[in-house]
Design a protein around this motif. Sequence first.
Motif, PDB file in Angstrom:
ATOM      1  N   LEU A  27       0.976  -1.200   0.150  1.00  0.00           N
ATOM      2  CA  LEU A  27       0.039  -0.372  -0.265  1.00  0.00           C
ATOM      3  C   LEU A  27       0.954   1.284   0.494  1.00  0.00           C
ATOM      4  O   LEU A  27       0.612   2.452  -0.794  1.00  0.00           O
ATOM      5  CB  LEU A  27      -1.320  -0.278   1.237  1.00  0.00           C
ATOM      6  N   LYS A  28       2.387   0.701   0.939  1.00  0.00           N
ATOM      7  CA  LYS A  28       2.983   2.707   0.868  1.00  0.00           C
ATOM      8  C   LYS A  28       3.520   3.058  -1.044  1.00  0.00           C
ATOM      9  O   LYS A  28       3.466   3.941  -1.355  1.00  0.00           O
ATOM     10  CB  LYS A  28       3.753   2.099   1.910  1.00  0.00           C
ATOM     11  N   ALA A  30       2.136   2.030  -3.260  1.00  0.00           N
ATOM     12  CA  ALA A  30       0.516   2.306  -4.211  1.00  0.00           C
ATOM     13  C   ALA A  30       0.980   4.122  -3.982  1.00  0.00           C
ATOM     14  O   ALA A  30      -0.183   4.620  -4.367  1.00  0.00           O
ATOM     15  CB  ALA A  30       0.233   1.226  -3.803  1.00  0.00           C
ATOM     16  N   GLY A  31       1.202   4.198  -2.713  1.00  0.00           N
ATOM     17  CA  GLY A  31       1.108   5.821  -2.727  1.00  0.00           C
ATOM     18  C   GLY A  31      -0.079   5.950  -1.595  1.00  0.00           C
ATOM     19  O   GLY A  31      -0.569   7.253  -0.842  1.00  0.00           O
ATOM     20  N   PHE A  32      -0.407   5.004  -0.748  1.00  0.00           N
ATOM     21  CA  PHE A  32      -1.386   4.583   0.467  1.00  0.00           C
ATOM     22  C   PHE A  32      -1.083   4.820   1.676  1.00  0.00           C
ATOM     23  O   PHE A  32       0.209   4.589   1.999  1.00  0.00           O
ATOM     24  CB  PHE A  32      -2.673   3.718   0.406  1.00  0.00           C
ATOM     25  N   SER A  33      -1.145   4.893   2.498  1.00  0.00           N
ATOM     26  CA  SER A  33      -0.799   4.783   4.421  1.00  0.00           C
ATOM     27  C   SER A  33      -1.018   3.404   4.178  1.00  0.00           C
ATOM     28  O   SER A  33      -1.513   2.774   3.958  1.00  0.00           O
ATOM     29  CB  SER A  33      -1.475   6.221   5.421  1.00  0.00           C
ATOM     30  N   LYS A  34       0.462   2.903   4.686  1.00  0.00           N
ATOM     31  CA  LYS A  34       0.865   1.642   4.904  1.00  0.00           C
ATOM     32  C   LYS A  34      -0.370   0.968   6.532  1.00  0.00           C
ATOM     33  O   LYS A  34      -0.587   0.034   6.877  1.00  0.00           O
ATOM     34  CB  LYS A  34       1.799   1.092   5.801  1.00  0.00           C
ATOM     35  N   TRP A  35      -1.600   2.502   6.656  1.00  0.00           N
ATOM     36  CA  TRP A  35      -2.344   1.965   7.869  1.00  0.00           C
ATOM     37  C   TRP A  35      -3.090   1.111   7.221  1.00  0.00           C
ATOM     38  O   TRP A  35      -4.132   0.769   8.209  1.00  0.00           O
ATOM     39  CB  TRP A  35      -2.147   3.003   8.939  1.00  0.00           C
ATOM     40  N   TRP A  36      -3.275   1.005   6.686  1.00  0.00           N
ATOM     41  CA  TRP A  36      -4.796   1.162   6.002  1.00  0.00           C
ATOM     42  C   TRP A  36      -4.698  -0.708   5.469  1.00  0.00           C
ATOM     43  O   TRP A  36      -5.726  -1.233   5.297  1.00  0.00           O
ATOM     44  CB  TRP A  36      -4.803   1.441   4.539  1.00  0.00           C
ATOM     45  N   SER A  37      -3.000  -1.736   5.804  1.00  0.00           N
ATOM     46  CA  SER A  37      -3.249  -2.969   6.117  1.00  0.00           C
ATOM     47  C   SER A  37      -4.330  -3.065   6.886  1.00  0.00           C
ATOM     48  O   SER A  37      -4.064  -4.316   7.065  1.00  0.00           O
ATOM     49  CB  SER A  37      -1.825  -3.132   5.976  1.00  0.00           C
ATOM     50  N   ILE A  38      -4.130  -2.538   8.024  1.00  0.00           N
ATOM     51  CA  ILE A  38      -5.834  -3.456   9.019  1.00  0.00           C
ATOM     52  C   ILE A  38      -6.196  -3.080   9.197  1.00  0.00           C
ATOM     53  O   ILE A  38      -6.809  -3.972   9.728  1.00  0.00           O
ATOM     54  CB  ILE A  38      -5.231  -2.163  10.272  1.00  0.00           C
ATOM     55  N   VAL A  39      -6.891  -2.481   7.827  1.00  0.00           N
ATOM     56  CA  VAL A  39      -8.177  -3.466   7.385  1.00  0.00           C
ATOM     57  C   VAL A  39      -8.721  -4.917   7.036  1.00  0.00           C
ATOM     58  O   VAL A  39      -9.446  -5.285   7.053  1.00  0.00           O
ATOM     59  CB  VAL A  39      -8.925  -2.429   5.891  1.00  0.00           C
ATOM     60  N   ILE A  56      -9.572   2.196  -8.022  1.00  0.00           N
ATOM     61  CA  ILE A  56      -9.082   3.317  -8.180  1.00  0.00           C
ATOM     62  C   ILE A  56      -8.522   4.343  -8.641  1.00  0.00           C
ATOM     63  O   ILE A  56      -6.910   3.572  -8.811  1.00  0.00           O
ATOM     64  CB  ILE A  56      -9.478   4.003  -5.930  1.00  0.00           C
ATOM     65  N   LYS A  57      -8.101   4.997  -8.898  1.00  0.00           N
ATOM     66  CA  LYS A  57      -7.005   5.517  -8.769  1.00  0.00           C
ATOM     67  C   LYS A  57      -5.741   6.210  -7.835  1.00  0.00           C
ATOM     68  O   LYS A  57      -6.204   7.202  -7.181  1.00  0.00           O
ATOM     69  CB  LYS A  57      -7.147   7.475  -9.608  1.00  0.00           C
ATOM     70  N   TRP A  58      -4.574   5.186  -8.004  1.00  0.00           N
ATOM     71  CA  TRP A  58      -3.895   5.377  -7.235  1.00  0.00           C
ATOM     72  C   TRP A  58      -3.407   6.558  -7.203  1.00  0.00           C
ATOM     73  O   TRP A  58      -2.707   7.425  -8.130  1.00  0.00           O
ATOM     74  CB  TRP A  58      -2.846   4.331  -7.439  1.00  0.00           C
TER      75      TRP A  58
END
Length: 65
Positions: A27-28, A30-39, A56-58
């Motif tokens: 996720l990091k 891809a440009g997202f926060s790595k904290w989204w991995s908690i989902v 979605i557009k990354w």
Amino acid sequence: MGGISIWQLVLLSLIVLIPLLIFGPTLKKAGFSKWWSIVMLLPIANIIAIWVFAYIKWPSEQNSA
């Protein structure tokens, strides 16, 4: 009697850590926060999150365009 054994604690730790270690860096990158991995630890939300992230557009794609 009735307590949590060390093996149950180790197994629970692996169940929690493996998705965080796999999806966090992905996720990091891809440009997202790595904290989204908690989902990924939530039973139905993980399937929905993977589907949403696929379509979605990354943020990393938007910066390079």
